[in-house]
Design a protein around this motif. Sequence first.
Motif, mmCIF file in Angstrom:
data_model
loop_
_atom_site.group_PDB
_atom_site.id
_atom_site.type_symbol
_atom_site.label_atom_id
_atom_site.label_comp_id
_atom_site.label_asym_id
_atom_site.label_seq_id
_atom_site.Cartn_x
_atom_site.Cartn_y
_atom_site.Cartn_z
ATOM 1 N N TRP A 137 0.795 -1.123 -0.082
ATOM 2 C CA TRP A 137 -0.026 -0.022 0.101
ATOM 3 C C TRP A 137 0.970 1.306 0.067
ATOM 4 O O TRP A 137 1.906 1.289 0.806
ATOM 5 N N GLU A 138 0.628 2.071 -0.892
ATOM 6 C CA GLU A 138 1.557 3.375 -1.192
ATOM 7 C C GLU A 138 1.472 4.174 0.001
ATOM 8 O O GLU A 138 2.496 4.889 0.412
ATOM 9 N N LEU A 139 0.468 4.320 1.112
ATOM 10 C CA LEU A 139 0.320 5.051 2.510
ATOM 11 C C LEU A 139 1.145 4.339 3.330
ATOM 12 O O LEU A 139 0.983 4.909 4.620
ATOM 13 N N ARG A 140 1.593 3.096 3.318
ATOM 14 C CA ARG A 140 1.979 2.220 4.742
ATOM 15 C C ARG A 140 3.061 3.172 5.255
ATOM 16 O O ARG A 140 2.719 3.476 6.402
ATOM 17 N N PRO A 141 4.203 3.528 4.887
ATOM 18 C CA PRO A 141 4.983 4.282 5.589
ATOM 19 C C PRO A 141 4.344 5.493 6.290
ATOM 20 O O PRO A 141 4.468 5.940 7.325
ATOM 21 N N ASP A 142 3.458 6.393 5.482
ATOM 22 C CA ASP A 142 3.059 7.446 6.155
ATOM 23 C C ASP A 142 2.005 7.225 7.110
ATOM 24 O O ASP A 142 2.025 7.849 8.103
ATOM 25 N N VAL A 143 1.386 6.099 7.121
ATOM 26 C CA VAL A 143 0.331 5.776 7.999
ATOM 27 C C VAL A 143 1.074 5.090 9.215
ATOM 28 O O VAL A 143 0.567 5.514 10.401
ATOM 29 N N GLU A 144 2.246 4.411 9.242
ATOM 30 C CA GLU A 144 2.958 4.114 10.402
ATOM 31 C C GLU A 144 3.640 5.281 11.262
ATOM 32 O O GLU A 144 3.799 5.076 12.214
ATOM 33 N N ARG A 145 3.994 5.960 10.158
ATOM 34 C CA ARG A 145 4.646 7.251 10.913
ATOM 35 C C ARG A 145 3.527 8.136 11.819
ATOM 36 O O ARG A 145 3.637 8.757 12.869
ATOM 37 N N LEU A 146 2.458 8.117 11.076
ATOM 38 C CA LEU A 146 1.301 8.884 12.019
ATOM 39 C C LEU A 146 1.080 8.202 12.960
ATOM 40 O O LEU A 146 0.690 8.842 14.106
#
Length: 517
Positions: A137-146
């Motif tokens: 999922w392209e948002l995986r890193p952003d979601v984990e940081r959030l």
Amino acid sequence: MTHFSSIDTFAHMIYSPIPDEVAKKLVSDKIYSLEYAGGDSLSLDQPDVLWSYIPQVNTFSIELWLKSLSFLNPLLDEYTASCDQSIRACVTGIVRSYIPVCDGLIASSKLMNSKDHLMATAVIVLIKTREIFGEDWELRPDVERLLLRIGDYLSSNTLWIPGNHGVMIDFALLHISAYLHNMEVVQFKRTALQRTGNQLETMFDHEGFCFENSVGYFDFNLRLFDLVARFCRFHAITSPELTALDATLAKATEAIRHAVLPNGMTPIIGDSGLDMTGYSSLPGHRLFKRAGFFFYKTTSSFFSFNCGFASSIHKHCDDASLTLRYNEKDIFVDCGYYCYDRRDPIRAFVAGTQGHTGFFPIGFDNLTPPEYVQTVLRASLNEVAHSEVDIALRGTISYQDGTHVIRTVSGTLECLTIHDHWEHAQSRMRQRFVLHPHAHADIQLCDGDYVVMITNGGVRAKLTVAAAGVESINCGTGYYSEHYNTYEETTTLDIFPHDLPCGLIETRVEIIADSHD
């Protein structure tokens, strides 16, 4: 992988899911839209537009995100079954647009009402979306940081408050710690468990009764703590706090079975509505002295008396209030402070004595709950005696203006006698009974006493008020709620004693006819 059943249960508790048939139609027709309190329809295909609708008032942002949770669940379930890429794109757009919104909320020092609800909900929906869409999922890193930023925020004392709000925050922290599996989140788990243990001492008494007032909140808190326990068992998390939690849950489960109606629903006490709890009812007497509640039930009837609630958290109940339900029909009921919105014009009505069953100085009308709590100097519920047949209770209230009230209730569910004695009143007194919206009352003068015939469905009750000491009795107007934030105008019975510094009102309630017709 996190425990999806706990996520879905949490979603259902916080905001009722969209009905299956509606969700299926939305998915099949690809109508990804939702409506919010303002009545406008916002398209989820245009998430940037979606969040631009958020005004400065936080109510709408919470409304949108909570509704998106109930909306996203069926979408995610449909994606799991069909792998429909349009659904994935829609949900991805919503999450992408929400990330800066959430960052802004974390950075803001402004205290927002129910911000904890919003953050806890965000954690649940972000984790579920991330796990369904997978590693690519392209948002995986952003979601984990959030999630890490949210975890840091929730583990501090900036946002955490006691009560169900705090339990929701700690439940979200446990999800983050179970999901990310790294050393950065170990403290999240420790913090959540420590606060959970501390909550047990402040939210439940030694008999397991919840201090957060009203049976509806008791049910909600019990289910939240049960979610925490089940989640920890699923992830093999152990701690002394969880051992204490299991013991408290066992006592609380028995306590709430005494407090629910014979059919397992929450009684209308405080801000409780008629909602099914899932707990089976235990008939008979039960006094929760420290919590200030007494319950008596048969297989189809219910009586409650509350006085001297031990906590000011969500104090929506009236001291010395009565609830009587016979053969599943309300005779009279305590509505409680069920309206939270202090801007609501009805609030001034229900926050005073006008919308409540009970016995009050008239001068205390139209007070908001904090003022009401300050006005009552001391209240307590004392057991006189009870058996398998008879009830004998006494509640005492001392007000800051010097008024002292003693309410005594004795008899059986079929024939109750209520004695209200007051002394040193600096303002006039009033006794009030609030009836069910479908109930009818007819006042007559018979043998020198006031006789009120109350009819509700197949149940007829005779309420006799001894004329001695009573100046007048009349029907008024009150409000009654079977569901949170809904109001129905109903009849009330107002009994005005003579304007004396002390006196006594005797009221006898007899069930004269009952059937299930």
